[in-house]
Design an enzyme around this catalytic site. Sequence first.
Site, mmCIF file in Angstrom:
data_model
loop_
_atom_site.group_PDB
_atom_site.id
_atom_site.type_symbol
_atom_site.label_atom_id
_atom_site.label_comp_id
_atom_site.label_asym_id
_atom_site.label_seq_id
_atom_site.Cartn_x
_atom_site.Cartn_y
_atom_site.Cartn_z
ATOM 1 N N GLU A 145 0.827 -1.198 0.000
ATOM 2 C CA GLU A 145 0.000 0.000 0.000
ATOM 3 C C GLU A 145 0.868 1.257 0.000
ATOM 4 O O GLU A 145 0.590 2.219 -0.711
ATOM 5 C CB GLU A 145 -0.922 -0.017 1.222
ATOM 6 C CG GLU A 145 -1.925 1.132 1.225
ATOM 7 C CD GLU A 145 -3.022 0.950 2.276
ATOM 8 O OE1 GLU A 145 -2.850 0.124 3.182
ATOM 9 O OE2 GLU A 145 -4.046 1.637 2.168
ATOM 10 N N GLU A 170 1.994 10.528 10.507
ATOM 11 C CA GLU A 170 2.826 10.308 11.700
ATOM 12 C C GLU A 170 3.389 8.889 11.718
ATOM 13 O O GLU A 170 4.544 8.674 12.087
ATOM 14 C CB GLU A 170 1.997 10.567 12.964
ATOM 15 C CG GLU A 170 1.645 12.036 13.182
ATOM 16 C CD GLU A 170 0.668 12.598 12.150
ATOM 17 O OE1 GLU A 170 -0.151 11.823 11.601
ATOM 18 O OE2 GLU A 170 0.729 13.807 11.881
#
Lengths: 403, 377
Positions: free
Chosen positions: A260, A381
Amino acid sequence: MSGIPEPAEFRAQVRAWLTGVAKERTARQEWGRGDDSVAVFENWTEAEERAHTDRIRDWERTRYDHGWGALGWPPEYGGRELPSYYEQLYRAEEDAFDVPRRTEVFPVTQQLVAPAIRIWGTEEQKRRWLSPMLRTDELACQLFSETEAGSDLAAVRTRAVREGDGWILRGHKVWTSGARIATWGVAVCRTDSDVPRHAGITVFLVRMDAPGVTVRPIRQMTGGSSFNEVYLDDVLVPDTDRLGPVGEGWRVTLTVLAAERLDSGGLGLDNADRALDLARHLPRPLTGGERQQAADLFVRALVQRLIGLRVTSALAAGREPGAEASVGKLHATATMRATTDLVQQLLGPRLAADTGEWGTFAWTEHLLGAPGYRIAGGSDEIQRNILAERVLRMPKEPKGAER
Amino acid sequence: MFRLDADPTLLLETEEQRQLRVVLSDLLAETCGPETVRQQTESPRGYDEVLWHRLAGEIGVHGLALPEEYGGAGYTFAELAVVLQETGRVLCPAPLLPTVVLAGQSLLSSGDRQACARWLPGIASGALTATVAGFLHPAQVTAERGPDGWVLCGEADFVPDGEGADLLVVAARAPDGERLFACEPDATTCDRTARRVLDPTRRQGHVRFRGVPADPVGEAGQAPAVVDAVLDAGRVALAAEHVGGSAHALDATLEYVVHRTQFGRVVGSFQAIKHRLADLLVAIEGARSASAYASACLAVEAPELPVAAGAAAVACTGAYRLATAEYVQLHGGIGFTWEYSAHLYVRRARADEALFGTGDDHRLRLAGLLGLTGCTD
């Protein structure tokens, strides 16, 4: 180089084939006419989503049946075993033709789930799933996130309990795109709560039409719905639909997540190009600051493409791509934000109130959709943690009280 | 409109380039450590002349991208970029940029075979240092035909290595148009003053021409096009240096934060530090990609070069600014000391932006090249 055409020759072959089966895109879409949608996430009703999916699927089947799908796969799965770089070569040619634009469930099925099945599946599963998925007869969605397992995916609580030669799944998944049209869901489940949490996970493929599976759209901040929540209420899954060994599900999951990350490097480029077109066509001269801002977006988009090319060429040369493979998604989300900022500056009030003018208020779809990609597919993050810990080899985050 | 159609294999380091990098980084590790760099900058010429000749002779750095007929090795700028990344990484003060890139490219771009044959072999062998004047900043140099040939009058400031370079390639106003000239000035007709500089590893000088005998290079009126080409080459060269310098800043900072302990933890275990270095890595990988693309465009003389050079300048000056600021900040107090090397990199990063332009200068130029101007009629 037995049987592998030279890149230029291959591109010519692709072009020749496409010319026979598709219409060439009109030289360059005229500015001010046609579809002005820049939606990051489509806002379709279920019927619309099905109709679009059918159209894309027809095209993918045509490709596959003529030997232009599954390019990198072995012949038994309908492929030609070309280097992975050839898929990009193919796409570069296909861009010039008027063929349906793939929605997310397609790359999820072909680029994320199928490769994971190839690595983790049994021979029987590969025979059963790979060709239909590559041909998109079957479409797969990801049943990964839960309300209490977002960035911390290993905290999944959806339970799978063995019963006879099958499993009973019970839980609640969120943020699944394509759940309404997918035929299979790849579910990350907890099969053992008495071992360290990463060791208690197993992955299953769940039929989306199985009794007990309920799909409900989530209305997102754009006002539309492209994601869903999926309830699994005592869904029976045969053991033959388990992907990978019991307790090894975390490694299966990481395989999908890595694919991904690699697949997300191209996000946002179309809209960046569109914003640059807006900068060219704005009916007034740009100020110096606006020109700099537009040029900066151009550089971002160029750099993002170059990073993608470096990854592809490393793969083509048989090398493991380095840091460039992991930075793509952060570049992509930054490009999307810079696109919003430029458009905001150029459109001013026409972004805040709809004057009915072509290509103006439509940008609110981008403005409101772009933040989604900073969260989906591993938040910005988490991407930074991955870069710091896996590429820069900095110390790992301290773990909290739970295992 | 600009279309990216690069051969991706050009963005990948070849085996030959990798070997060059290893040889060079070994040599520089031995001859160009942080202490020696400082000593070299305080020497009369500002760099290590022994190393200069080793680079030219042992490795053939100077002639790498020069044609064989002029004493070069006939490789391309892509190989030279490898060298510049490594010299940029250690802040090697040898004047490769003015000699090989600026003066070398001026002579080559002029297409003046006689001038190339006269000067390039000296550049390739390391016998000559050279620079350009009147290219980077507005200068007032005029050329007149005197009884014994052409002479130059006027002045040029901010000339890289302007005080010491043997050969000056000068853009001057001649009666028949802007034209390039080459001269080896001496004190009888030329005053050369070293400027006090922000970056001691890269000297600059003020040059006053008082009737300096000079030879024309190329045709009259040709100078503006050559200057543009040389500036693009300079931008691409600096981009490569900046990739090397930024990578050093990241490496040195990483090394520090995974050993420095505060609050009972290594500071590199704090997310505030990790995320900043992750962002720096993202910027550096972008800079590396833009630099590789621009070098490839220069190597094959692609028409996209002006855009590629501008984009590389934006990406690489930005990354270098960030890298050097983080270099100081994440070292805490030690990063702010004179003894530590971080400030030398801050000086290089900022002084270099005055050579060919700041990031914003490059953005403005790119906007013009790409038509990102709105409707201007």
